[in-house]
Design a protein around this motif. Structure first.
Motif, PDB file in Angstrom:
ATOM      1  N   GLU A 188       0.546  -1.284   0.557  1.00 55.67           N
ATOM      2  CA  GLU A 188       0.262   0.295  -0.462  1.00 55.67           C
ATOM      3  C   GLU A 188       0.618   0.989  -0.297  1.00 55.67           C
ATOM      4  OE1 GLU A 188      -2.474  -0.064   3.734  1.00 55.67           O
ATOM      5  OE2 GLU A 188      -3.551  -2.102   2.356  1.00 55.67           O
TER       6      GLU A 188
ATOM      7  N   GLU B 123       0.326  -3.244   4.178  1.00 54.95           N
ATOM      8  CA  GLU B 123      -0.490  -2.647   4.604  1.00 54.95           C
ATOM      9  C   GLU B 123      -0.841  -2.365   6.069  1.00 54.95           C
ATOM     10  OE1 GLU B 123      -3.914  -5.515   3.595  1.00 54.95           O
ATOM     11  OE2 GLU B 123      -3.045  -7.253   5.069  1.00 54.95           O
ATOM     12  N   PHE B 124      -1.552  -1.751   6.566  1.00 53.28           N
ATOM     13  CA  PHE B 124      -1.931  -1.171   7.386  1.00 53.28           C
ATOM     14  C   PHE B 124      -3.232  -2.107   8.278  1.00 53.28           C
ATOM     15  CE2 PHE B 124      -0.487   3.237   7.013  1.00 53.28           C
ATOM     16  CZ  PHE B 124       0.363   4.101   8.214  1.00 53.28           C
ATOM     17  N   GLU B 125      -2.836  -2.186   9.663  1.00 56.56           N
ATOM     18  CA  GLU B 125      -3.486  -2.884   9.553  1.00 56.56           C
ATOM     19  C   GLU B 125      -3.535  -2.621  12.096  1.00 56.56           C
ATOM     20  OE1 GLU B 125      -3.765  -7.629  11.471  1.00 56.56           O
ATOM     21  OE2 GLU B 125      -4.698  -7.580   9.547  1.00 56.56           O
ATOM     22  N   ASN B 126      -5.010  -2.232  12.019  1.00 61.70           N
ATOM     23  CA  ASN B 126      -5.114  -1.882  13.682  1.00 61.70           C
ATOM     24  C   ASN B 126      -3.834  -1.142  14.074  1.00 61.70           C
ATOM     25  OD1 ASN B 126      -7.410  -3.645  13.998  1.00 61.70           O
ATOM     26  ND2 ASN B 126      -6.014  -5.387  14.199  1.00 61.70           N
TER      27      ASN B 126
ATOM     28  N   GLU C 199      -0.818  -0.427  12.663  1.00 61.27           N
ATOM     29  CA  GLU C 199       0.112  -0.878  12.452  1.00 61.27           C
ATOM     30  C   GLU C 199       0.471  -1.673  11.052  1.00 61.27           C
ATOM     31  OE1 GLU C 199       0.376  -3.411  17.240  1.00 61.27           O
ATOM     32  OE2 GLU C 199       0.825  -4.630  15.297  1.00 61.27           O
TER      33      GLU C 199
ATOM     34  N   LYS D  69       1.925  -3.981   8.634  1.00 61.50           N
ATOM     35  CA  LYS D  69       1.882  -5.910   8.820  1.00 61.50           C
ATOM     36  C   LYS D  69       2.467  -5.920   7.079  1.00 61.50           C
ATOM     37  CE  LYS D  69      -1.455  -8.867   7.311  1.00 61.50           C
ATOM     38  NZ  LYS D  69      -2.618  -9.546   7.578  1.00 61.50           N
TER      39      LYS D  69
ATOM     40  N   GLU E 232       3.504  -9.283   4.878  1.00 59.74           N
ATOM     41  CA  GLU E 232       3.761 -10.942   4.932  1.00 59.74           C
ATOM     42  C   GLU E 232       4.386 -11.823   3.450  1.00 59.74           C
ATOM     43  OE1 GLU E 232      -1.234 -11.340   6.544  1.00 59.74           O
ATOM     44  OE2 GLU E 232      -0.191 -12.277   3.800  1.00 59.74           O
TER      45      GLU E 232
ATOM     46  N   THR F 111       5.047 -13.182   8.652  1.00 59.78           N
ATOM     47  CA  THR F 111       3.920 -12.320   9.219  1.00 59.78           C
ATOM     48  C   THR F 111       5.048 -11.406   9.713  1.00 59.78           C
ATOM     49  OG1 THR F 111       1.784 -13.110   8.649  1.00 59.78           O
ATOM     50  CG2 THR F 111       2.321 -11.672   9.448  1.00 59.78           C
TER      51      THR F 111
ATOM     52  N   ARG G 107       5.501  -7.662  11.899  1.00 61.34           N
ATOM     53  CA  ARG G 107       4.565  -6.624  12.315  1.00 61.34           C
ATOM     54  C   ARG G 107       5.899  -5.921  12.953  1.00 61.34           C
ATOM     55  NH1 ARG G 107      -0.714  -7.435  12.736  1.00 61.34           N
ATOM     56  NH2 ARG G 107      -1.820  -9.491  12.801  1.00 61.34           N
TER      57      ARG G 107
END
Length: 603
Positions: free
Chosen positions: A484, A523-526, A528, A530, A532, A593, A595
């Motif tokens: 992203e 990508e963004f997740e919560n 943070e 992430k 993969e 994954t 983080r």
């Protein structure tokens, strides 16, 4: 506004008073809060203990009721079996089946059947009455029951169902009328009569059990006069209770259980509910034999009434203790203020930088323990300082080893050999393109000595690396980068993804027989970052996952440093909540994954 002024005045006043007064106020407050909490907890625990006792008693009573119901049901079914197997009755029904009777014989048959029935009904047993039906669906007028009141219940479909079961079958609750007046709510237990000599169906024996006899089982267990019991069938109809006007009605689940259903609290589970202005305990017991449920409703207000007197005693005792506690806290504040001041002075010296200084109060009791605790705390702080120093050193060593493990000479040699091969094969464009990718890879790897780079640079580094690998292994490698745009400005430790990608190629895709895909997604997740790394290669076992994450083989350190180093480095930089996780299925895929916190490089 007024509240803020008052709070400010209170804080200022408290700060200006002596330490003795502060200690007194503090201990007085603590004692007041403690005694208040103690009183509240004692009252609540007492009430809870009473409720738990009532709950256990209710569950025990329902268990006894269940056993008594089982005995009653088994006995009733045994009487039905005994009646259906009686030789005299079977002989008479055989004669009826063979049309061997005249009018005089019919009188003899009814007399015989009446005699047989008398052995299994009251007063010999708890069976209220019995009826005999022939195989031609005709009731004999041999008992106390008015057959016209039951014939509508025992239609051919029900009789055929009873015949098919071949075991005693219970009907729902219904009302029968006696020949000599009066009616009764009863359960019917029906059993097919099968000729012992011929095996033919000769008729049906029907025994009637009063609802009152069923109710007597739980009425004998009532402790408080306001306790209520219900027996409910599988259609949730009330088939037994103290208030006979409620029979045949649906059990009101909404009133008694609220959002729950009967099946939600079965198997002697309990529920406390407010019904109107009363609090009641609802307990349900399954009677599996007949698919019934026994429900007890016990008011708790009457049971907890005596506990209110105990509450008054607790409050009186609490106030007395509180007054004594105020006096004791004043004396205590005077006693402990002096060593506390000494401790404060020691803390001031430690604050100036002398971490080796320790408190020597020469007192016993709680203040002595406070000094010992302070000394222990300072010892732990010194240990922590040493630990932080060691951790930072380990961090630097990990970073050094990471760079060593990733920028491997053999990668450079292999790439140069690839370029030479392209030149020999007159594939100069491929050779130039490979050299370009190699230069881009090492340009970003060096990054002017910076250890932290942007995700964009890391993505370009991996793109160059994978482009070279694809030139070398075009027959089995394909890849995609799906990052992203908004995450590219954030920071990442340099050479974080390369060990993961290398592992996917050499231990995943290269071991696969056909062409594979490598997908790197960011990508963004919560809040943070992430990232993969996915490949559809040969996958990894749980043992291999543990090995690469922890560097352990049979409890010993392995030589697989790359992924372990990345994981260790991320945790050292950002905390234990960040790092790597691996999901894999052998012969199918591996997903690593990563983080990271979203930290802007320029922030």
């Amino acid at each position: 506004m007024k509240n803020n002024k008052f709070i400010s005045f209170a804080i200022s006043t408290f700060n200006n008073i002596s330490i003795k007064s502060k200690i007194f106020i503090f201990y007085a407050g603590i004692l007041l809060a403690s005694l208040s909490i103690f009183a509240i907890l004692t009252i609540n625990i007492s009430n809870q203990a009473i409720v738990e006792k009532v709950t256990k008693n209710a569950e025990r009573e329902l268990s006894l009721i269940d056993k008594s119901l089982l005995n009653l049901a088994n006995n009733s079914e045994n009487y039905a079996r005994i009646l259906s197997m009686d030789n005299r009755m079977q002989n008479q029904l055989e004669r009826i089946e063979n049309n061997e009777l005249d009018s005089i014989d019919n009188i003899e048959v009814e007399k015989t059947l009446s005699t047989v029935i008398s052995n299994v009904v009251q007063p010999n047993t708890n069976i209220a009455a019995a009826s005999i039906m022939s195989s031609k669906y005709m009731f004999f007028d041999v008992g106390y029951i008015d057959n016209s009141s039951i014939s509508r219940y025992f239609n051919r479909d029900l009789i055929n169902s009873i015949t098919k079961n071949k075991v005693p079958t219970w009907t729902r609750l219904f009302k029968v009328r006696y020949k000599f007046g009066g009616d009764e709510d009863v359960f019917a237990i029906a059993k097919t009569i099968i000729g012992m000599d011929t095996g033919h169906v000769l008729g049906t024996a029907v025994l009637y059990l009063k609802e009152k006899d069923v109710a007597a089982i739980y009425l004998n267990n009532i402790v408080n006069e306001n306790d209520k019991f219900y027996i409910v069938d599988n259609q949730k109809n009330i088939i037994s209770t103290q208030d006979k006007s409620e029979l045949y009605r649906k059990f009101d689940e909404e009133l008694y259980l609220g959002k729950y259903k009967l099946e939600d609290i079965s198997d002697t589970k309990s529920l406390i509910r407010n019904i109107g202005d009363k609090k009641v305990l609802i307990t349900v017991q399954n009677f599996d034999k007949l698919d019934w449920k026994v429900v007890s409703v016990i008011p708790l207000d009457e049971i907890t009434y005596e506990n209110k007197k105990m509450t008054q005693l607790i409050l009186i005792f609490g106030v007395t203790c509180l007054i004594c506690a105020f006096v004791a806290s004043y004396l205590l504040s005077y006693t402990i203020s002096k060593p506390i001041l000494k401790l404060v002075n020691i803390m001031k010296e430690i604050k100036s930088g002398n971490l080796k200084l320790r408190a020597d109060l020469n007192v016993k009791g709680e203040i002595g323990m406070l000094g010992d605790g302070f000394n222990s705390l300072m010892d732990k702080i010194n240990v922590l300082v040493e630990h932080i120093y060691t951790e930072q050193r380990l961090k630097r060593e990990n970073e050094f080893k990471l760079l060593q493990s990733q920028i491997k000479p053999h990668f450079l040699y292999n790439t140069i050999e690839t370029i030479i091969s392209f030149i020999k094969l007159n594939l100069k464009d491929n050779a130039m393109l490979t050299a370009k990718y190699l230069a881009g890879f090492y340009r970003i790897s060096l990054s002017k000595g910076n250890d932290i780079i942007t995700i964009r640079d890391e993505m370009n580094l991996i793109d160059n690396y994978l482009s070279i690998q694809k030139m070398r292994y075009v027959e089995y490698l394909d890849y995609r980068l799906e990052f992203e745009e908004e995450i590219l400005k954030y920071q990442i430790p340099k050479l974080t993804l390369q060990p993961l990608v290398e592992n996917s190629i050499y231990h995943g895709l290269k071991q696969k027989e056909d062409r594979g895909i490598l997908i790197i997604k960011g990508e963004f997740e919560n809040g943070e970052i992430k990232i993969e790394v996915f490949d559809d290669g040969v996958g990894m076992s749980e043992e291999n996952i543990n090995r690469v994450l922890n560097r352990l083989i049979n409890g010993q350190k392995s030589n697989d440093f790359g992924i372990y180093s990345v994981n260790s480095r991320l945790k050292l930089l950002y905390g234990d909540e960040y790092g790597l996780s691996i999901e894999s299925k052998e012969s199918e895929f591996t997903r690593v994954t990563l983080r990271l916190p979203a930290i802007d490089t320029w922030g």
